[in-house]
Design an enzyme around this catalytic site. Sequence first.
Site, mmCIF file in Angstrom:
data_model
loop_
_atom_site.group_PDB
_atom_site.id
_atom_site.type_symbol
_atom_site.label_atom_id
_atom_site.label_comp_id
_atom_site.label_asym_id
_atom_site.label_seq_id
_atom_site.Cartn_x
_atom_site.Cartn_y
_atom_site.Cartn_z
ATOM 1 N NE ARG A 1 -1.244 -3.437 -9.052
ATOM 2 C CZ ARG A 1 -1.695 -3.309 -7.816
ATOM 3 N NH1 ARG A 1 -2.935 -2.902 -7.588
ATOM 4 N NH2 ARG A 1 -0.929 -3.590 -6.788
ATOM 5 C CG ASP B 1 -8.561 1.914 -7.323
ATOM 6 O OD1 ASP B 1 -9.348 2.854 -7.095
ATOM 7 O OD2 ASP B 1 -7.332 2.060 -7.372
ATOM 8 C CE LYS C 1 -6.194 -6.724 -2.739
ATOM 9 N NZ LYS C 1 -5.439 -6.391 -3.948
ATOM 10 C CB THR C 2 -5.590 -3.665 0.200
ATOM 11 O OG1 THR C 2 -4.337 -3.010 0.026
ATOM 12 C CG2 THR C 2 -6.460 -2.814 1.095
ATOM 13 C CB ILE C 3 -0.787 -5.640 2.491
ATOM 14 C CG1 ILE C 3 -0.183 -4.784 1.374
ATOM 15 C CG2 ILE C 3 -0.749 -7.117 2.146
ATOM 16 C CD1 ILE C 3 1.339 -4.752 1.405
ATOM 17 C CG ASP C 4 -1.831 -0.722 0.364
ATOM 18 O OD1 ASP C 4 -0.907 -1.538 0.489
ATOM 19 O OD2 ASP C 4 -2.054 -0.096 -0.693
ATOM 20 N N GLY D 1 2.452 0.310 1.160
ATOM 21 C CA GLY D 1 1.186 0.826 1.662
ATOM 22 C C GLY D 1 0.617 1.894 0.752
ATOM 23 C CD GLU E 1 4.338 1.557 -1.538
ATOM 24 O OE1 GLU E 1 5.331 1.077 -2.083
ATOM 25 O OE2 GLU E 1 3.197 1.072 -1.694
ATOM 26 C CD GLU F 1 10.926 -7.532 1.050
ATOM 27 O OE1 GLU F 1 9.882 -6.912 0.834
ATOM 28 O OE2 GLU F 1 12.044 -7.121 0.728
HETATM 29 P P1 FBP Z 1 -3.605 -3.245 -3.669
HETATM 30 O O1 FBP Z 1 -4.072 -1.856 -3.416
HETATM 31 O O2 FBP Z 1 -4.001 -3.769 -4.995
HETATM 32 O O3 FBP Z 1 -3.944 -4.178 -2.560
HETATM 33 O O4 FBP Z 1 -2.005 -3.204 -3.758
HETATM 34 C C1 FBP Z 1 -1.227 -3.067 -2.671
HETATM 35 C C2 FBP Z 1 0.218 -2.844 -3.024
HETATM 36 O O5 FBP Z 1 0.989 -3.843 -2.394
HETATM 37 C C3 FBP Z 1 0.703 -1.451 -2.610
HETATM 38 O O6 FBP Z 1 1.062 -1.430 -1.251
HETATM 39 C C4 FBP Z 1 1.831 -1.214 -3.554
HETATM 40 O O7 FBP Z 1 2.069 0.161 -3.747
HETATM 41 C C5 FBP Z 1 1.350 -1.862 -4.821
HETATM 42 O O8 FBP Z 1 0.485 -2.902 -4.430
HETATM 43 C C6 FBP Z 1 2.451 -2.417 -5.667
HETATM 44 O O9 FBP Z 1 1.930 -2.826 -6.877
HETATM 45 P P2 FBP Z 1 2.552 -3.929 -7.835
HETATM 46 O O10 FBP Z 1 2.273 -5.251 -7.211
HETATM 47 O O11 FBP Z 1 1.793 -3.761 -9.091
HETATM 48 O O12 FBP Z 1 4.006 -3.659 -7.922
#
Ligand code: FBP
Length: 557
Positions: free
Chosen positions: A146, A177, A203-206, A252, A312, A427
């Site tokens: 990150r 970001d 990319k992002t699962i969110d 998310g 979350e 998970e």
């Molecule tokens: P990205 O925005 O980098 O895709 O991150 C998604 C995420 O899984 C969020 O849903 C979650 O709040 C965060 O990463 C958790 O971050 P870390 O992996 O640093 O614990």
Amino acid sequence: MESSSLQKARYAYKPRLPSVLAQDLSALTVQHGASTEAGTDRQTLHALFKHSYGQPVVTFEKGTGSALTKRPLKVGVLLSGGQAPGGHNVIAGLYDGLKKSNQESLLYGLCRGPAGLIENKSLLLTDALIDEYRNTGGFDIIGSGRTKIEKPEQFAASLATAQSLGLDAIVIIGGDDSNTNAAFLAEYFLDKHVPIQVIGCPKTIDGDLKNEYIEASFGFDTACKTYSELIGNICRDANSAKKYWHFIKLMGRAASHVTLECALQTHPNVCLISEEVEEKQWSLSYVVDTICDSVVKRADAGNNFGIVLIPEGLIEFIPEMKALIDQLNDALVALGPELSSTKELDAQIDLLRSAISPEALKLLQSLPDDIASELLMDRDPHGNVQVSRIETDQLLITMVGKRLAERKAAGLYQGKFSAMGHFLGYEGRCAFPSNFDADYCYSLGMSAFVLIAAGLTGYLAAVRNLIAPAHQWIAGGIPLTMMMNIERRQSAAKPVIKKALVELEGAPFKSFAAQRDTWALETQYLFPGSIQYFGPPEVCDQSTQTLQLERAATHCL
Ligand code: FBP
């Protein structure tokens, strides 16, 4: 290394591509549209991105000839931020595109995210290595991180790494970001007159990196299906044992897309959507009452069990909590190391007395100690509260328990309340990508290659028409500056790619809102089961309900 049977079977899977990318790439034409504008803050963004602002949207089309270079290319790729299923396939698609065009081309993996670019840590990717990771989950092929590229010396170090490897281009696979970083890096190279291109991949699962041109970020599909399988299993357990209320917090970060999608896939009794909480200015007390109402009504019908889904990021959207967090963000910057080196909560609160308002201080002190401490933890490198570490499920369980006891004392509730908290996040982030994500990611990687071979920079690879079969998908690129706006981050106004939150007027939310009163009372759980890779398309290839509902609504316009 030993491989599981499914791993071996997935190695053999051939991702499906849009027909324009499945053909001989030298017959592909890159169509340039009209010049573009950002949605807001145009003058400021134009001034900041002098060289890359306003570029056209590009689309790949079948054609007779192509402007794609055939010369050998050297490309660096990095994975940025949280893991998302399909990242390995983006790299495989990029690799295959490069090698198909010229066997001499090289792909370097920049290790552990942007830090690999800054610190010159790379790995030459080979056929054998790529084959070991095809269609698998995780980011372990090169790791992720990150680190944010923001200081002048980090930009200079990135340039030095790219020059030492002789890179023609860098591909940044990341969320809003990280792709903001990609836009800055592209602009920096243009300003320095160095011919190094920068391309992003969504990319992002969110699921919050989407807009008119980006229909979905990769990983959302698989993560939601994985969580929905688990929620469905918990629903069935709840309905079997009939004795627990399960409070399930879902990853998310800020946006509630994951929670909303999981609700559409499983039909929980209560599902909170942060964006609605903010829009309707629901207090924490109102949120607690909403859950209690369902618990009481179900208890009256003899059902002392149920399922609550919690995004979350909820805590940041409850107005009084948001005001507190905003003040804490500023205080963390102002008090800096003094606060972070103070370990005891009471001593931290003492320090904060002069930095936050009396109302905010009172609210902080009224929270359970664990939650207060979690709110004071360091922010991530992008200035975000680390919401995955705040136990909102436990906070709500405690508050609902107390409120139910009050209702019982007033003779308004006769049931039993026994609750359990869960957090579903990690998970789902590294699951084997669904067929959808495997195909989508491979197509994104291949698109990133085409954008590079066409000489473009400052673009996000884009694959659209995603509810159609893969061969009908439309591939191309969207200028990064077009998706930016100015936001307040870490007490300063900064240009960032606009995050897409759940829209209350959008089709997915409306579909949920039309059904939730019934779910609150009745037991109408759906059991999606685990992701299937082999079998009929209606079982294996369905995209998310969010995507289907959003696309159907767009077509109706
Ligand atoms: P990205 O925005 O980098 O895709 O991150 C998604 C995420 O899984 C969020 O849903 C979650 O709040 C965060 O990463 C958790 O971050 P870390 O992996 O640093 O614990």
